[in-house]
Design a protein around this motif. Structure first.
Motif, PDB file in Angstrom:
ATOM      1  N   HIS A 186      26.126 103.942  32.416  1.00 51.76           N
ATOM      2  CA  HIS A 186      25.818 104.416  33.450  1.00 51.76           C
ATOM      3  C   HIS A 186      25.613 105.598  34.294  1.00 51.76           C
ATOM      4  CE1 HIS A 186      24.629 100.640  33.086  1.00 51.76           C
ATOM      5  NE2 HIS A 186      25.447  99.659  32.649  1.00 51.76           N
ATOM      6  N   HIS A 187      26.794 106.248  33.807  1.00 56.19           N
ATOM      7  CA  HIS A 187      26.980 108.159  34.379  1.00 56.19           C
ATOM      8  C   HIS A 187      25.860 108.873  33.423  1.00 56.19           C
ATOM      9  CE1 HIS A 187      30.677 107.145  36.383  1.00 56.19           C
ATOM     10  NE2 HIS A 187      30.509 106.191  35.887  1.00 56.19           N
ATOM     11  N   ARG A 188      25.190 110.222  34.281  1.00 56.05           N
ATOM     12  CA  ARG A 188      24.508 110.750  34.016  1.00 56.05           C
ATOM     13  C   ARG A 188      25.562 112.444  34.410  1.00 56.05           C
ATOM     14  NH1 ARG A 188      23.469 107.232  31.459  1.00 56.05           N
ATOM     15  NH2 ARG A 188      20.898 106.095  31.624  1.00 56.05           N
ATOM     16  N   LEU A 189      25.422 113.342  33.389  1.00 57.17           N
ATOM     17  CA  LEU A 189      26.404 114.312  34.022  1.00 57.17           C
ATOM     18  C   LEU A 189      25.444 115.328  35.208  1.00 57.17           C
ATOM     19  CD1 LEU A 189      27.244 115.211  30.380  1.00 57.17           C
ATOM     20  CD2 LEU A 189      29.014 113.848  32.585  1.00 57.17           C
ATOM     21  N   ILE A 190      25.729 116.064  35.459  1.00 56.68           N
ATOM     22  CA  ILE A 190      25.225 116.592  36.405  1.00 56.68           C
ATOM     23  C   ILE A 190      25.628 117.753  36.705  1.00 56.68           C
ATOM     24  CG2 ILE A 190      24.414 114.481  38.253  1.00 56.68           C
ATOM     25  CD1 ILE A 190      26.187 115.139  39.980  1.00 56.68           C
ATOM     26  N   ASN A 191      25.135 119.291  37.780  1.00 54.36           N
ATOM     27  CA  ASN A 191      26.119 120.091  38.029  1.00 54.36           C
ATOM     28  C   ASN A 191      25.165 120.862  39.305  1.00 54.36           C
ATOM     29  OD1 ASN A 191      23.062 121.011  37.293  1.00 54.36           O
ATOM     30  ND2 ASN A 191      23.203 122.297  35.483  1.00 54.36           N
ATOM     31  N   ALA A 192      24.422 119.738  39.962  1.00 53.49           N
ATOM     32  CA  ALA A 192      24.083 120.078  40.734  1.00 53.49           C
ATOM     33  C   ALA A 192      23.604 118.091  42.099  1.00 53.49           C
ATOM     34  CB  ALA A 192      22.547 120.433  41.590  1.00 53.49           C
ATOM     35  N   VAL A 193      24.444 118.492  43.223  1.00 58.49           N
ATOM     36  CA  VAL A 193      23.348 116.835  44.071  1.00 58.49           C
ATOM     37  C   VAL A 193      22.019 116.524  43.492  1.00 58.49           C
ATOM     38  CG1 VAL A 193      23.843 116.025  45.869  1.00 58.49           C
ATOM     39  CG2 VAL A 193      25.286 117.520  45.620  1.00 58.49           C
ATOM     40  N   PRO A 194      22.072 115.316  43.617  1.00 60.08           N
ATOM     41  CA  PRO A 194      20.994 114.344  42.780  1.00 60.08           C
ATOM     42  C   PRO A 194      20.030 114.342  44.512  1.00 60.08           C
ATOM     43  CG  PRO A 194      22.627 113.254  41.850  1.00 60.08           C
ATOM     44  CD  PRO A 194      22.627 114.658  42.754  1.00 60.08           C
ATOM     45  N   ALA A 195      19.212 115.032  44.502  1.00 57.73           N
ATOM     46  CA  ALA A 195      17.996 114.930  46.012  1.00 57.73           C
ATOM     47  C   ALA A 195      17.283 113.915  46.189  1.00 57.73           C
ATOM     48  CB  ALA A 195      16.983 116.180  45.921  1.00 57.73           C
ATOM     49  N   GLN A 196      17.585 112.640  45.541  1.00 53.35           N
ATOM     50  CA  GLN A 196      16.346 111.476  45.334  1.00 53.35           C
ATOM     51  C   GLN A 196      16.906 110.537  46.423  1.00 53.35           C
ATOM     52  OE1 GLN A 196      17.320 112.640  42.462  1.00 53.35           O
ATOM     53  NE2 GLN A 196      16.121 112.068  40.930  1.00 53.35           N
ATOM     54  N   VAL A 197      18.919 110.779  47.060  1.00 50.29           N
ATOM     55  CA  VAL A 197      19.054 110.206  47.941  1.00 50.29           C
ATOM     56  C   VAL A 197      20.146 110.860  48.836  1.00 50.29           C
ATOM     57  CG1 VAL A 197      21.595 108.653  47.321  1.00 50.29           C
ATOM     58  CG2 VAL A 197      19.819 108.633  45.972  1.00 50.29           C
ATOM     59  N   ALA A 198      19.802 110.254  50.087  1.00 50.70           N
ATOM     60  CA  ALA A 198      20.895 110.481  50.988  1.00 50.70           C
ATOM     61  C   ALA A 198      21.917 110.418  50.457  1.00 50.70           C
ATOM     62  CB  ALA A 198      20.383 110.177  52.117  1.00 50.70           C
ATOM     63  N   PRO A 233      27.477  99.729  40.893  1.00 51.11           N
ATOM     64  CA  PRO A 233      26.888 100.924  42.537  1.00 51.11           C
ATOM     65  C   PRO A 233      27.105 101.881  42.412  1.00 51.11           C
ATOM     66  CG  PRO A 233      29.396  99.768  42.012  1.00 51.11           C
ATOM     67  CD  PRO A 233      28.585  99.614  41.369  1.00 51.11           C
ATOM     68  N   ILE A 234      25.840 102.533  42.829  1.00 51.31           N
ATOM     69  CA  ILE A 234      25.081 104.582  42.691  1.00 51.31           C
ATOM     70  C   ILE A 234      26.871 104.775  43.318  1.00 51.31           C
ATOM     71  CG2 ILE A 234      24.295 106.054  43.591  1.00 51.31           C
ATOM     72  CD1 ILE A 234      21.485 103.923  42.941  1.00 51.31           C
ATOM     73  N   ALA A 235      27.402 106.088  43.007  1.00 56.03           N
ATOM     74  CA  ALA A 235      27.827 107.353  43.495  1.00 56.03           C
ATOM     75  C   ALA A 235      27.670 108.671  42.652  1.00 56.03           C
ATOM     76  CB  ALA A 235      29.412 106.457  43.636  1.00 56.03           C
ATOM     77  N   ILE A 236      28.636 109.201  43.078  1.00 57.42           N
ATOM     78  CA  ILE A 236      28.923 110.992  42.873  1.00 57.42           C
ATOM     79  C   ILE A 236      29.998 110.728  41.805  1.00 57.42           C
ATOM     80  CG2 ILE A 236      28.570 112.705  42.756  1.00 57.42           C
ATOM     81  CD1 ILE A 236      26.280 113.160  44.240  1.00 57.42           C
ATOM     82  N   PHE A 237      30.409 111.140  40.852  1.00 55.70           N
ATOM     83  CA  PHE A 237      31.800 111.003  40.588  1.00 55.70           C
ATOM     84  C   PHE A 237      32.319 112.575  40.879  1.00 55.70           C
ATOM     85  CE2 PHE A 237      30.690 106.676  39.794  1.00 55.70           C
ATOM     86  CZ  PHE A 237      32.688 105.948  39.813  1.00 55.70           C
ATOM     87  N   VAL A 256      35.430 108.704  43.489  1.00 56.19           N
ATOM     88  CA  VAL A 256      33.754 108.369  43.693  1.00 56.19           C
ATOM     89  C   VAL A 256      34.162 109.545  44.930  1.00 56.19           C
ATOM     90  CG1 VAL A 256      32.143 107.483  45.720  1.00 56.19           C
ATOM     91  CG2 VAL A 256      33.753 106.195  43.209  1.00 56.19           C
ATOM     92  N   ILE A 257      33.369 110.403  45.225  1.00 54.69           N
ATOM     93  CA  ILE A 257      33.350 111.807  46.118  1.00 54.69           C
ATOM     94  C   ILE A 257      32.347 111.915  47.106  1.00 54.69           C
ATOM     95  CG2 ILE A 257      34.610 113.271  44.907  1.00 54.69           C
ATOM     96  CD1 ILE A 257      31.978 114.659  44.265  1.00 54.69           C
ATOM     97  N   ALA A 258      31.004 111.041  47.005  1.00 54.01           N
ATOM     98  CA  ALA A 258      29.882 110.216  47.449  1.00 54.01           C
ATOM     99  C   ALA A 258      28.492 108.892  47.499  1.00 54.01           C
ATOM    100  CB  ALA A 258      28.723 111.681  47.493  1.00 54.01           C
ATOM    101  N   THR A 259      28.662 108.744  48.079  1.00 49.62           N
ATOM    102  CA  THR A 259      27.939 107.410  48.007  1.00 49.62           C
ATOM    103  C   THR A 259      26.451 107.560  49.091  1.00 49.62           C
ATOM    104  OG1 THR A 259      29.373 105.925  49.592  1.00 49.62           O
ATOM    105  CG2 THR A 259      29.921 105.821  47.629  1.00 49.62           C
ATOM    106  N   PRO A 260      25.846 106.523  48.418  1.00 48.67           N
ATOM    107  CA  PRO A 260      23.943 105.876  49.316  1.00 48.67           C
ATOM    108  C   PRO A 260      24.141 106.083  51.072  1.00 48.67           C
ATOM    109  CG  PRO A 260      24.038 105.748  47.067  1.00 48.67           C
ATOM    110  CD  PRO A 260      25.182 105.764  47.695  1.00 48.67           C
ATOM    111  N   LYS A 261      24.137 106.721  51.782  1.00 49.22           N
ATOM    112  CA  LYS A 261      23.793 106.449  52.724  1.00 49.22           C
ATOM    113  C   LYS A 261      23.515 104.891  53.719  1.00 49.22           C
ATOM    114  CE  LYS A 261      24.156 111.481  55.160  1.00 49.22           C
ATOM    115  NZ  LYS A 261      23.449 112.490  56.318  1.00 49.22           N
ATOM    116  N   GLN A 262      24.288 103.853  54.687  1.00 45.01           N
ATOM    117  CA  GLN A 262      23.565 102.870  54.512  1.00 45.01           C
ATOM    118  C   GLN A 262      22.472 103.036  55.706  1.00 45.01           C
ATOM    119  OE1 GLN A 262      24.169 100.287  52.735  1.00 45.01           O
ATOM    120  NE2 GLN A 262      25.101 101.753  51.534  1.00 45.01           N
ATOM    121  N   GLY A 263      21.445 102.676  55.171  1.00 46.64           N
ATOM    122  CA  GLY A 263      20.476 102.263  56.130  1.00 46.64           C
ATOM    123  C   GLY A 263      19.290 102.898  56.216  1.00 46.64           C
TER     124      GLY A 263
END
Length: 263
Positions: A186-198, A233-237, A256-263
């Motif tokens: 369920h992990h996708r490799l990234i080189n930038a912060v996904p913009a779809q999520v706060a 649980p969605i997160a940046i690792f 985990v270094i970031a998770t979606p903001k609540q609310g």
């Protein structure tokens, strides 16, 4: 010390190759129940000839305890995971070693565990011997297996070899897993912060998420790369693997270094 940035596309290609090389046969990934609980019992034989037919093939399927099944009983896979190394540059399987995988299947989930075993101890009978023991909740470990599968790997110590090793160990760890047993899938490799999520950051946001390899003068190495888990649980690792001066068995740390903001 030298730090090398590796294109994300390179990691994608390596991972895609590993996923295509590490594929289970359909009969092992999703074996049919040999004797469904809700199936009616077979009719009584009407003659000695019919009775003899029950024994011509070694008895009823329920007695084949090491065959692929959906009852959670471990069995040996026919797949050779070591073949995934044949076309990978920079890494190779040490001589005299074979990689073997045990599988366990239930209707909605599956587990797998891969070991490095000396070829002299890798006959079918030897690999299945551990299955005759009371495993309880522990995965089977064949006699003579190395403590860690990556102990069986050797290479040219290039930056690319460490990238491949980091992805290989994760794919091997998840090989054979299905359903809720999957994680790395369920992990996708990234080189930038996904913009779809706060995002809510749990550390100082990294300035550069590009994959990097650091090679020390004494031949120790470290690799850093990032992934986004896209299923709850969605997160940046952040993943940091540290390699000794010899060998490819790393100390791997993921956080985990970031998770979606609540609310």
């Amino acid at each position: 010390m030298s730090i090398q940035t590796v294109p994300l596309e390179t990691l994608h290609k390596i991972r895609q190759y590993l996923k295509s090389a590490l594929v289970l046969p359909a009969g092992e990934d999703n074996p049919r129940l040999q004797a469904p609980m809700d199936e009616e019992e077979p009719p009584e034989p009407g003659s000695l000839a019919e009775l003899g037919g029950l024994f011509n093939f070694g008895g009823t399927p329920e007695l084949e305890t090491h065959a692929p099944n959906l009852r959670g009983k471990w069995f040996v896979s026919t797949v050779n995971p070591g073949s995934a190394l044949l076309k990978l540059p920079g890494l190779r399987l040490k001589p005299g070693i074979r990689l073997v995988t045990y599988l366990s299947r239930l209707p909605n989930e599956g587990m797998g565990t891969t070991w490095a075993v000396p070829e002299a101890l890798s006959t079918t009978a030897q690999l299945q011997a551990v299955l005759d023991q009371d495993l309880k909740d522990s995965p089977p470990q064949p006699a003579g297996a190395l403590a860690h599968v990556m102990e069986a790997i050797d290479g040219d110590r290039s930056a690319l070899s460490f990238v491949i090793a980091s992805l290989l160990q994760r794919e091997l760890r998840e090989f054979g897993a299905s359903g809720k047993r999957q994680d790395w899938t369920h992990h996708r490799l990234i080189n930038a912060v996904p913009a779809q999520v706060a995002w809510q950051w749990h550390t100082t946001p990294p300035k550069d998420l590009s994959p990097k390899v650091l090679i020390y003068p004494d031949q120790r190495a470290a690799i850093e790369f990032f992934s986004c888990r896209i299923v709850a649980p969605i997160a940046i690792f952040q993943h940091v693997d540290q390699y000794p001066a010899t060998g490819y068995q790393s100390v791997a740390k993921s956080r985990v270094i970031a998770t979606p903001k609540q609310g």
